[in-house]
Design a protein around this motif. Sequence first.
Motif, PDB file in Angstrom:
ATOM      1  N   SER A 128      14.485  48.108 102.964  1.00 31.11           N
ATOM      2  CA  SER A 128      13.842  47.174 102.034  1.00 31.11           C
ATOM      3  C   SER A 128      14.797  46.658 100.956  1.00 31.11           C
ATOM      4  CB  SER A 128      12.623  47.832 101.385  1.00 31.11           C
ATOM      5  OG  SER A 128      13.011  48.985 100.671  1.00 31.11           O
ATOM      6  N   ASP A 129      15.986  47.244 100.842  1.00 29.80           N
ATOM      7  CA  ASP A 129      16.987  46.835  99.845  1.00 29.80           C
ATOM      8  C   ASP A 129      17.823  45.640 100.304  1.00 29.80           C
ATOM      9  OD1 ASP A 129      16.248  49.116  98.357  1.00 29.80           O
ATOM     10  OD2 ASP A 129      17.861  50.331  99.218  1.00 29.80           O
ATOM     11  N   LEU A 130      17.765  45.320 101.579  1.00 25.82           N
ATOM     12  CA  LEU A 130      18.733  44.395 102.163  1.00 25.82           C
ATOM     13  C   LEU A 130      18.764  43.022 101.497  1.00 25.82           C
ATOM     14  CD1 LEU A 130      20.954  44.049 104.220  1.00 25.82           C
ATOM     15  CD2 LEU A 130      19.221  43.408 105.914  1.00 25.82           C
ATOM     16  N   ILE A 167      20.458  43.296  98.104  1.00 21.11           N
ATOM     17  CA  ILE A 167      21.888  43.564  98.291  1.00 21.11           C
ATOM     18  C   ILE A 167      22.620  42.285  98.691  1.00 21.11           C
ATOM     19  CG2 ILE A 167      23.494  44.661  99.927  1.00 21.11           C
ATOM     20  CD1 ILE A 167      21.759  47.164  99.741  1.00 21.11           C
ATOM     21  N   MET A 168      22.034  41.532  99.584  1.00 23.75           N
ATOM     22  CA  MET A 168      22.683  40.299 100.037  1.00 23.75           C
ATOM     23  C   MET A 168      22.770  39.269  98.910  1.00 23.75           C
ATOM     24  SD  MET A 168      23.870  40.913 102.937  1.00 23.75           S
ATOM     25  CE  MET A 168      24.501  39.260 103.186  1.00 23.75           C
ATOM     26  N   ALA A 169      21.766  39.213  98.055  1.00 23.48           N
ATOM     27  CA  ALA A 169      21.815  38.292  96.907  1.00 23.48           C
ATOM     28  C   ALA A 169      22.963  38.681  95.972  1.00 23.48           C
ATOM     29  CB  ALA A 169      20.482  38.300  96.167  1.00 23.48           C
ATOM     30  N   ILE A 170      23.111  39.981  95.729  1.00 28.55           N
ATOM     31  CA  ILE A 170      24.203  40.463  94.872  1.00 28.55           C
ATOM     32  C   ILE A 170      25.539  40.187  95.553  1.00 28.55           C
ATOM     33  CG2 ILE A 170      25.265  42.542  93.887  1.00 28.55           C
ATOM     34  CD1 ILE A 170      22.375  43.640  93.524  1.00 28.55           C
ATOM     35  N   GLU A 223      24.983  35.856 107.393  1.00 30.23           N
ATOM     36  CA  GLU A 223      24.168  36.503 108.430  1.00 30.23           C
ATOM     37  C   GLU A 223      24.924  37.648 109.109  1.00 30.23           C
ATOM     38  OE1 GLU A 223      20.929  36.186 108.894  1.00 30.23           O
ATOM     39  OE2 GLU A 223      20.882  34.682 107.304  1.00 30.23           O
ATOM     40  N   LEU A 224      26.221  37.479 109.310  1.00 31.63           N
ATOM     41  CA  LEU A 224      27.021  38.544 109.897  1.00 31.63           C
ATOM     42  C   LEU A 224      27.046  39.767 108.980  1.00 31.63           C
ATOM     43  CD1 LEU A 224      28.956  39.711 112.004  1.00 31.63           C
ATOM     44  CD2 LEU A 224      30.831  38.551 110.780  1.00 31.63           C
ATOM     45  N   VAL A 225      27.283  39.539 107.702  1.00 29.88           N
ATOM     46  CA  VAL A 225      27.310  40.653 106.743  1.00 29.88           C
ATOM     47  C   VAL A 225      25.944  41.323 106.683  1.00 29.88           C
ATOM     48  CG1 VAL A 225      27.613  41.257 104.303  1.00 29.88           C
ATOM     49  CG2 VAL A 225      29.215  39.688 105.416  1.00 29.88           C
ATOM     50  N   LYS A 226      24.899  40.528 106.743  1.00 34.31           N
ATOM     51  CA  LYS A 226      23.533  41.074 106.726  1.00 34.31           C
ATOM     52  C   LYS A 226      23.303  42.014 107.912  1.00 34.31           C
ATOM     53  CE  LYS A 226      18.819  39.520 105.836  1.00 34.31           C
ATOM     54  NZ  LYS A 226      17.969  38.352 105.594  1.00 34.31           N
ATOM     55  N   LEU A 227      23.901  41.726 109.045  1.00 40.05           N
ATOM     56  CA  LEU A 227      23.809  42.612 110.205  1.00 40.05           C
ATOM     57  C   LEU A 227      24.671  43.860 110.037  1.00 40.05           C
ATOM     58  CD1 LEU A 227      23.975  40.050 113.162  1.00 40.05           C
ATOM     59  CD2 LEU A 227      21.991  41.413 112.473  1.00 40.05           C
ATOM     60  N   THR A 240      27.682  53.116 105.425  1.00 45.05           N
ATOM     61  CA  THR A 240      27.034  54.026 104.491  1.00 45.05           C
ATOM     62  C   THR A 240      26.932  53.263 103.181  1.00 45.05           C
ATOM     63  OG1 THR A 240      28.010  55.941 105.566  1.00 45.05           O
ATOM     64  CG2 THR A 240      27.200  56.252 103.316  1.00 45.05           C
ATOM     65  N   VAL A 241      25.727  53.039 102.713  1.00 50.73           N
ATOM     66  CA  VAL A 241      25.519  52.221 101.518  1.00 50.73           C
ATOM     67  C   VAL A 241      24.749  53.026 100.480  1.00 50.73           C
ATOM     68  CG1 VAL A 241      24.498  50.090 100.601  1.00 50.73           C
ATOM     69  CG2 VAL A 241      25.501  50.109 102.902  1.00 50.73           C
ATOM     70  N   TYR A 242      25.260  52.978  99.260  1.00 52.02           N
ATOM     71  CA  TYR A 242      24.568  53.562  98.115  1.00 52.02           C
ATOM     72  C   TYR A 242      24.251  52.430  97.153  1.00 52.02           C
ATOM     73  CZ  TYR A 242      26.331  57.949  99.931  1.00 52.02           C
ATOM     74  OH  TYR A 242      26.611  59.018 100.747  1.00 52.02           O
TER      75      TYR A 242
END
Length: 151
Positions: free
Chosen positions: A8-10, A13-16, A38-42, A48-50
Amino acid sequence: MIREYRASDLDRIMAIWLQGNEQAHHFIDANFFKNNYELVKLLIPMSTVYVQDIDGTITGFIGLTENYISGLFVDSAYQHQGNGQALIAKAKQQHNELFAHVYVQNTAAIAFYQSQGFEIDSQSINEETNQPEYLMACRVEHNVKIGKCAL
């Protein structure tokens, strides 16, 4: 609080990520980041994301591919408040060494990483943007109170 990424953070995160790239990399055509969105979103969920979560608002994140920092971004409204430092500290807890590529023209990021104990290891040309970049490295000494990169 720093916590692990949730699906649900995606969008946040993509906006930032997009805002941060457009702000910090004025020397690269903004379409480059829009075209790679779109590639980065995939790819984000494969790392590993914090996230830095302040009262339910994601203010920044760090993405790691093993000991490589594939992205470190803090919303501009929350920069210079220790959020990036806290995200680096979280990564240092997990690894004995960290690496990151930083564009040579992104002097603010270079100064930030150096303030966190990173040193310039080498210089190369980024193949996608044709821009010079540094590989910055930090060796982490766990359980040591003295040293630039100690925890």
